[in-house]
Design a protein around this motif. Structure first.
Motif, PDB file in Angstrom:
ATOM      1  N   UNK A  67       0.832  -1.210   0.000  1.00 61.52           N
ATOM      2  CA  UNK A  67       0.000   0.000   0.000  1.00 61.52           C
ATOM      3  C   UNK A  67       0.866   1.258   0.000  1.00 61.52           C
ATOM      4  N   UNK A  68       1.936   1.221   0.800  1.00 61.89           N
ATOM      5  CA  UNK A  68       2.748   2.427   0.954  1.00 61.89           C
ATOM      6  C   UNK A  68       3.603   2.693  -0.286  1.00 61.89           C
ATOM      7  N   UNK A  71       0.809   2.377  -3.957  1.00 64.27           N
ATOM      8  CA  UNK A  71      -0.440   3.146  -4.049  1.00 64.27           C
ATOM      9  C   UNK A  71      -1.433   2.530  -5.022  1.00 64.27           C
ATOM     10  N   UNK A  72      -1.806   1.278  -4.813  1.00 62.83           N
ATOM     11  CA  UNK A  72      -2.729   0.624  -5.753  1.00 62.83           C
ATOM     12  C   UNK A  72      -4.126   1.233  -5.694  1.00 62.83           C
ATOM     13  N   UNK A  73      -4.856   1.110  -6.779  1.00 63.24           N
ATOM     14  CA  UNK A  73      -6.250   1.565  -6.811  1.00 63.24           C
ATOM     15  C   UNK A  73      -7.119   0.463  -7.416  1.00 63.24           C
ATOM     16  N   UNK A  77      -6.487  -2.598  -5.283  1.00 61.62           N
ATOM     17  CA  UNK A  77      -6.720  -2.106  -3.921  1.00 61.62           C
ATOM     18  C   UNK A  77      -7.742  -2.988  -3.211  1.00 61.62           C
ATOM     19  N   UNK A  78      -8.809  -3.351  -3.936  1.00 61.81           N
ATOM     20  CA  UNK A  78      -9.837  -4.211  -3.329  1.00 61.81           C
ATOM     21  C   UNK A  78      -9.259  -5.583  -2.969  1.00 61.81           C
ATOM     22  N   UNK A  81      -7.224  -5.123   0.231  1.00 62.54           N
ATOM     23  CA  UNK A  81      -8.098  -4.951   1.398  1.00 62.54           C
ATOM     24  C   UNK A  81      -8.789  -6.267   1.749  1.00 62.54           C
TER      25      UNK A  81
END
Lengths: 225, 225
Positions: A67-68, A71-73, A77-78, A81
């Motif tokens: 994440x750091x 910076x995935x989107x 990102x899902x 998470x």
């Protein structure tokens, strides 16, 4: 060819899948310890649980790094998470297998499970273990067949858990209150174990299906940065 | 003056704190329903649980937005991840309060809890509710006093949960196997509720303490981007 970030993401997902497999092994051994009143095997399950705790810590560390630094989107990102949430549940599955082993150790050399319940708990164990293995497969990649299996297993486990009360509350129960209480709590561990496995499988199935679809479409998918 | 991102982060944290308060209310009502055999109150707890599920969904949505749009790092990233993990536990606390209410409904008009256990369960409820409120305070900001309170509550709850077995397994128990099993499972709900609250408080305390320290030091803290 996949880029470094996506390889790291694949490794993260595979770590989670491996943890699911470890919980299946833990629940198999814990159940064998329960049915055979095998203290040594129970001790092994208890000692091995630390490896699941460590695996969870590694995944949480890797999640923070990804994440750091990346910076995935969107779907990536899902996925991250979903792994973050799932890893807590899988670690909890390990704890529940450990709870079974702890019950064996607490009562030894007496047996914790009344003999008439052995076949029922073997059945619960089979469902719980299959659900953990299925969760591992769901984490590795989408498969619509898995969903049917999970729904059936979830239902079968709930039925077994609920019907246990009828067995231990009926007039024919000759093993006393303490054995009834132990059986109810053990049953709850198997039921919660399966609940977590089903939840993990459903959460990651939805995400892995989207990842699969995206992998077929060329173009940037993971970063605004 | 704090920037927009940090205001959004504060709102996220306050949403989690509010959810802790809601679980305290749910557990208070569920316990009242249990002790007074109040079906209407039990139904209210069951119906209200949906608001905690919705609150969890909102927090998860906000987490995704913050991660995707702000690419936070360091302490801010840890705060967001800690909220992500905690929100699942707090939602689970709501489920456990609901489980108490569901047991009341399932047995109504009979009472689910044997009268000699009322005082014990009132004591368990007080600890569980205080731990949820304490978790809410811990989420709002660091306070070393909270840690002592939590450790004491965690220990007191474990002692109550364990000693219940002696009460319902002894020769003086005159309420049968079914009532013993119900009591053991209810006790387990209070114990797990408190476990989750303590875990949330500890996780967020560590992070909120770091945030507090950073707020006192000028300079960029949240983004490489």
């Amino acid at each position: 060819m996949r880029d470094l970030f996506h390889h790291q993401l694949d490794v993260l997902v595979l770590q989670l899948a491996h943890m699911c497999d470890l919980t299946a092994v833990a629940m198999r051994r814990a159940t064998d310890a329960l049915l055979d009143n095998d203290l040594q095997l129970a001790e092994q399950v208890i000692a091995d649980d630390v490896s699941l705790d460590e695996a969870r810590d590694r995944v949480e560390h890797d999640v923070q790094m990804l994440l750091a630094l990346q910076s995935p989107v969107a779907t990536d990102l899902r996925t991250i998470l979903s792994v973050t949430l799932s890893v807590e549940r899988v670690e909890r599955m390990g704890d529940l297998a450990e709870h079974v082993a702890l019950a064996v150790r607490r009562r030894h050399p007496e047996t914790v499970l009344a003999p008439p319940l052995h076949a029922r708990f073997e059945q619960m164990a089979e469902i719980a273990i299959r659900s953990a293995v299925t969760a591992g497969w769901a984490v590795r990649g989408p498969n619509p067949m898995l969903r049917q299996q999970l729904t059936a297993d979830d239902q079968a486990m709930n039925d077994l858990h609920r019907s246990l009360f009828a067995v231990i509350s009926c007039g024919e129960w000759r093993h006393g209150v303490a054995a009834g209480v132990e059986a109810a709590l053990l049953s709850r561990y198997y039921e919660r174990f399966t609940d977590h496995a089903v939840s993990v499988a459903r959460k990651v199935s939805a995400v892995s299906l989207r990842r699969e679809c995206q992998a077929a479409v060329p173009g940037p998918v993971h970063s605004l940065g």
